[in-house]
Design an enzyme around this catalytic site. Structure first.
Site, short mmCIF file in Angstrom:
data_model
loop_
_atom_site.label_atom_id
_atom_site.label_comp_id
_atom_site.label_asym_id
_atom_site.label_seq_id
_atom_site.Cartn_x
_atom_site.Cartn_y
_atom_site.Cartn_z
N SER A 42 8.50 1.63 45.28
CA SER A 42 9.59 1.93 45.02
C SER A 42 9.98 3.02 44.29
O SER A 42 11.26 3.73 44.49
CB SER A 42 10.30 1.17 45.85
OG SER A 42 10.38 -0.26 44.49
N HIS A 43 9.46 3.03 43.59
CA HIS A 43 8.78 4.40 42.45
C HIS A 43 8.60 5.03 42.47
O HIS A 43 8.51 6.05 41.25
CB HIS A 43 10.49 3.16 41.33
CG HIS A 43 11.30 2.80 41.08
ND1 HIS A 43 11.38 1.30 41.53
CD2 HIS A 43 12.88 3.13 40.76
CE1 HIS A 43 12.89 1.11 41.78
NE2 HIS A 43 13.36 2.35 41.58
N ASP B 118 13.32 -1.10 46.75
CA ASP B 118 12.24 -2.61 47.63
C ASP B 118 13.62 -2.64 48.97
O ASP B 118 12.43 -2.54 49.41
CB ASP B 118 12.30 -3.65 46.73
CG ASP B 118 11.65 -3.70 45.39
OD1 ASP B 118 10.83 -2.04 45.79
OD2 ASP B 118 11.23 -4.13 44.47
P1 NDP Z 1 10.44 -7.58 40.51
O1 NDP Z 1 11.70 -8.84 41.52
O2 NDP Z 1 9.93 -6.80 42.04
O3 NDP Z 1 10.51 -7.97 39.32
C1 NDP Z 1 10.55 -7.81 38.16
C2 NDP Z 1 9.96 -8.26 37.31
O4 NDP Z 1 9.71 -9.88 37.24
C3 NDP Z 1 8.61 -7.42 36.88
O5 NDP Z 1 8.22 -7.58 36.06
C4 NDP Z 1 7.30 -7.99 37.67
O6 NDP Z 1 6.32 -7.72 37.31
C5 NDP Z 1 8.33 -10.50 37.84
N1 NDP Z 1 7.65 -10.54 38.42
C6 NDP Z 1 7.64 -10.69 40.31
N2 NDP Z 1 6.66 -11.75 40.50
C7 NDP Z 1 6.76 -12.92 39.70
C8 NDP Z 1 6.42 -14.01 39.45
N3 NDP Z 1 5.30 -14.45 41.02
N4 NDP Z 1 6.06 -14.51 38.10
C9 NDP Z 1 6.39 -13.35 36.77
N5 NDP Z 1 7.36 -12.27 37.29
C10 NDP Z 1 7.01 -12.09 38.30
O7 NDP Z 1 11.83 -6.09 40.73
P2 NDP Z 1 12.59 -5.84 40.83
O8 NDP Z 1 13.01 -5.80 42.20
O9 NDP Z 1 14.71 -6.69 40.29
O10 NDP Z 1 13.11 -4.26 39.70
C11 NDP Z 1 12.26 -3.69 40.88
C12 NDP Z 1 12.48 -2.19 40.34
O11 NDP Z 1 13.67 -0.66 40.06
C13 NDP Z 1 12.17 -2.49 38.45
O12 NDP Z 1 11.33 -1.47 37.91
C14 NDP Z 1 13.39 -1.30 37.89
O13 NDP Z 1 12.94 -0.90 36.92
C15 NDP Z 1 13.68 -0.43 39.25
N6 NDP Z 1 14.83 -0.07 39.10
C16 NDP Z 1 15.93 0.83 38.95
C17 NDP Z 1 16.63 1.38 38.40
C18 NDP Z 1 17.82 3.26 38.13
O14 NDP Z 1 19.01 2.84 38.54
N7 NDP Z 1 16.73 3.78 37.96
C19 NDP Z 1 18.08 0.60 39.50
C20 NDP Z 1 17.35 -1.12 39.77
C21 NDP Z 1 15.71 -0.96 39.79
P3 NDP Z 1 5.33 -7.60 38.28
O15 NDP Z 1 5.70 -5.52 38.03
O16 NDP Z 1 3.49 -7.27 37.08
O17 NDP Z 1 5.56 -7.52 39.94
#
Ligand code: NDP
Length: 332
Positions: free
Chosen positions: A46-47, A187
């Site tokens: 997604s990024h 996402d």
């Molecule tokens: P997720 O909910 O997919 O994941 C959030 C964190 O939780 C990650 O570090 C992920 O690690 C971890 N995680 C996921 N599943 C598990 C699990 N089962 N057990 C343990 N840890 C877990 O991400 P979001 O949807 O909240 O965010 C996605 C991205 O969007 C981020 O990188 C964020 O910076 C970006 N974003 C950027 C914005 C901007 O303005 N620039 C605005 C909003 C979001 P892993 O990656 O290894 O799965």
């Protein structure tokens, strides 16, 4: 979904040449292409290239400066301000991080604030870049309202992401990077595009009713904060750090100022680095490693970041949405 296989290098080249042919200079295009290709490498789709059409729209509308030259201001030895010159955040972050790292290594703690830039990426690259120097990294940013505060049905917060990385010398850091929304808008956009359902509790439709339809949340609906009122409080903290403290737009101000070209809105970023070597002192690494090893050895556990680090090891081509690849090529 039909896909086009591309190596990480091919993804970088595609992003770089598309940015160059739309008016970026080498430094700005290379920094953004590094961020985009790293996201695809790690499976943070997604990024990755998904964001490139938005980058291009903001170049074509004249909102983003493809020739930005970030300017550094040392407010105090521990406080560095960087003006992004209306460019994309990856270059500002690459310019500011070495200064932040130097300051934190000397002083134990330092802050980098970034103003006047466009953040359209994940935050783990900046905190991992700090942890690579055996420092703790924390980063957060805001964009435009799309999340209803706890109890409300109208957007006020952006999806307000926060990332944290703790160094593990000789290993990948402990790192989480998460939106404080129940799900990142990127996402939800990917789920809407690919016809996937969302879990209940992620968003409301345009009438304020709970829905699992990603399209209804993405178009006219609103996302909910994670963790109810607790997530709402953390989202508020992020607005205050990345906008109030940095001196850039709150989410609602960014939306008012934005030209709605489909690209990123202007927003500040708060980045902090802390030195465990100075703050905890001798033995910090073994002590923290004991904690993290016990944690990761518990049944049912995987540490955040592990999915990305596993993807990073693979050198096979990434499967990129074929329509997206064609759309990007049409911009060149
Ligand atoms: P997720 O909910 O997919 O994941 C959030 C964190 O939780 C990650 O570090 C992920 O690690 C971890 N995680 C996921 N599943 C598990 C699990 N089962 N057990 C343990 N840890 C877990 O991400 P979001 O949807 O909240 O965010 C996605 C991205 O969007 C981020 O990188 C964020 O910076 C970006 N974003 C950027 C914005 C901007 O303005 N620039 C605005 C909003 C979001 P892993 O990656 O290894 O799965």
């Amino acid at each position: 979904m039909s896909t086009t296989p591309l190596t990480v290098q091919e993804i970088y080249d595609l992003a770089y040449h598309c940015l160059i042919s739309n008016g970026c200079d080498d430094a700005n295009a290379a920094a953004a292409a590094r961020t985009i290709s790293a996201a695809e490498r790690d499976g943070a789709v997604s990024h990755g290239l998904f964001r490139l059409p938005g980058y291009i729209k903001s170049l074509r509308s004249g909102k983003a400066n493809g020739h930005a030259q970030p300017k550094i201001e040392h407010l105090t030895p521990a406080a560095i301000r960087l003006d992004g010159d209306n460019g994309y955040a990856p270059l500002a972050i690459e310019v500011g991080t070495p200064l932040l790292v130097d300051a934190a290594k000397k002083l134990g703690v330092a802050v980098l604030t970034i103003r006047n830039s466009f953040h359209f990426a994940a935050l783990w690259p900046e905190v991992e870049g700090i942890a690579a120097h055996n420092l703790v990294g924390i980063a957060c940013t805001v964009h435009t309202p799309m999340v209803a505060p706890f109890g409300a049905k109208k957007p006020f917060f952006s999806t307000n992401p926060i990332a944290f990385a703790y160094p593990r010398p000789g290993k990948n850091p402990y790192v989480f990077d998460m939106a404080t929304a129940a799900k990142a808008r990127g996402d939800i956009g990917v789920a809407a595009r690919d016809g996937h359902e969302l879990p209940l509790g992620v968003g409301l439709d345009a009438d304020g009713n709970p829905t699992t339809d990603a399209k209804k949340v993405h178009q006219g609906g609103v996302i909910l904060p994670f963790g109810g009122y607790k997530g709402s409080a953390i989202a508020t903290m992020i607005e205050l750090l990345a906008a109030g403290l940095v001196g850039d737009y709150f989410s609602y101000e960014a939306a008012e100022a934005d030209n709605k070209d489909g690209g990123p809105a202007r927003g500040g970023e708060f980045i902090m680095a802390l030195s465990p070597e100075i703050l905890a002192g001798f033995g910090w690494s073994d002590h923290s490693e004991d904690f993290l090893t016990r944690l990761e050895n518990m049944d049912g556990i995987r540490l955040p970041g592990q999915r990305r680090f596993a993807n990073r090891e693979s050198d096979t081509p990434r499967q990129i949405n074929a329509t997206l690849v064609e759309q990007i090529k049409s911009f060149m």
